[in-house]
Scaffold this motif. Structure first.
Motif, short mmCIF file in Angstrom:
data_model
loop_
_atom_site.label_atom_id
_atom_site.label_comp_id
_atom_site.label_asym_id
_atom_site.label_seq_id
_atom_site.Cartn_x
_atom_site.Cartn_y
_atom_site.Cartn_z
N HIS A 73 -6.88 -0.15 -12.26
CA HIS A 73 -5.85 0.35 -13.16
C HIS A 73 -6.16 -0.23 -14.53
O HIS A 73 -7.02 -1.10 -14.66
N ASP A 77 -6.14 -7.07 -18.06
CA ASP A 77 -7.00 -8.01 -17.33
C ASP A 77 -8.06 -7.30 -16.48
O ASP A 77 -8.92 -7.96 -15.91
N HIS A 224 2.46 -8.05 -7.37
CA HIS A 224 1.42 -8.90 -6.79
C HIS A 224 1.85 -9.46 -5.44
O HIS A 224 3.03 -9.50 -5.12
N HIS A 246 -7.55 -12.80 -7.78
CA HIS A 246 -6.57 -12.55 -8.85
C HIS A 246 -5.68 -13.79 -8.99
O HIS A 246 -4.46 -13.72 -9.00
ZN LIG Z 1 -4.32 -7.79 -12.77
#
Ligand SMILES: [Zn+2]
Ligand SMILES: [Zn+2]
Length: 281
Positions: A73, A77, A224, A246
């Motif tokens: 996406h 980051d 997340h 991550h």
């Molecule tokens: Zn991320």
């Protein structure tokens, strides 16, 4: 016939924000980028700041570079390193950038958007290498040739996203990041990672941080997951090795060592991703 080499290299393991410095030196401070090299075939997952070093490595090779870059996406980051990916500036090199199809902006517009003149001096279109765009809907299945198959599944993340699975000659790696678990095991992700050799999973938070125990504000809805949920998922799917990935920008090396130790007590075939780590399948 011997099998082709199948190697996974971690160039950026961080989420949200690059955090270089003395406190993150052992696990690394660069944002998401993972290379999967199958023989001559180059596959890259995400273009966080980790892709800069990968690029420096690739340009050492005098031969033209050709590769497929899969973006989960377009949060910063996962794309912010791409303007510094040196091989994309070299004519004769060729890349296909894959990313999620959106209704508001095209994937190409979003990738080019971070390189408009007000943000960056060179536009994506004038980088030099041949760059093609390919939009994907989750659930799509791709044949990259040479027996390399890519599968996709949707992520539970603000504005969506895609996870990827690579299969080749009976070996498999899944790149499942920026996705939040549900109160039940997501049947789509469970069958997606079923029996995979390696699952790279979004373990940004610990359960305590996620639920808001011990004075933390809850992180529900942030998109997340946690290492505890990663273990539940990998066990349900009968997959093999779990790679914690991550890492939150606020987890320093000491935190990461504790997280890895705690996770290994629950599931022994587990490792926290470190910058420069290579796993051969
Ligand atoms: Zn991320
Ligand atoms: Zn994100």
């Amino acid at each position: 016939m011997p099998k082709e080499s199948f190697q996974v290299t971690f160039w950026g393991v961080r989420g949200s924000l690059p955090v270089p410095g003395a406190e993150t030196i052992r696990f690394g401070g660069n944002t998401s980028c993972v290379q999967v090299q199958i023989g001559e075939q180059l596959i890259i997952f995400d273009g966080g700041t980790g892709i800069y070093k990968l690029g420096q490595q690739l340009v050492k090779n005098p031969a033209p570079v050709k590769g497929d870059i899969f973006i989960t996406h377009t949060h910063w980051d996962h794309i912010q390193g791409f303007p510094f990916f040196s091989p994309a500036f070299i004519p004769g090199n060729r890349f296909t950038l894959y990313g999620p199809a959106k209704t508001d902006n095209t994937f190409a517009e979003l990738m080019k958007g971070q390189m408009v003149y007000q943000h960056f001096p060179v536009s994506l279109d004038s980088m030099g290498a041949g760059i093609d765009f390919c939009e994907l809907d989750s659930g799509e299945d791709l044949d990259l040739g040479n027996g390399v198959r890519i599968r996709t599944v949707h992520n539970n993340h603000p504005n969506g996203g895609i996870s990827y699975r690579v299969d080749h000659e009976g070996r498999s790696v899944c790149y499942v990041t920026d996705t939040e678990h549900y109160e039940y095991i997501d049947p789509d992700i469970k069958s997606f990672i079923s029996q995979a050799d390696l699952v790279i999973y979004d373990t940004h938070f610990t359960d305590d941080e996620y639920h808001g125990y011990e004075g933390y504000p809850t992180k529900k809805g942030w998109g997340h997951s946690t290492w505890q949920e990663g273990i539940k998922l990998i066990e349900a799917a009968e997959a093999k090795k779990l790679v914690l990935f991550h890492h939150a920008n606020f987890h320093n090396d000491k935190d990461m060592e504790t997280i890895e130790k705690d996770a290994r007590k629950r599931y022994s075939d587990c490792v926290a991703a470190r910058e420069g780590m290579v796993i051969a399948l």
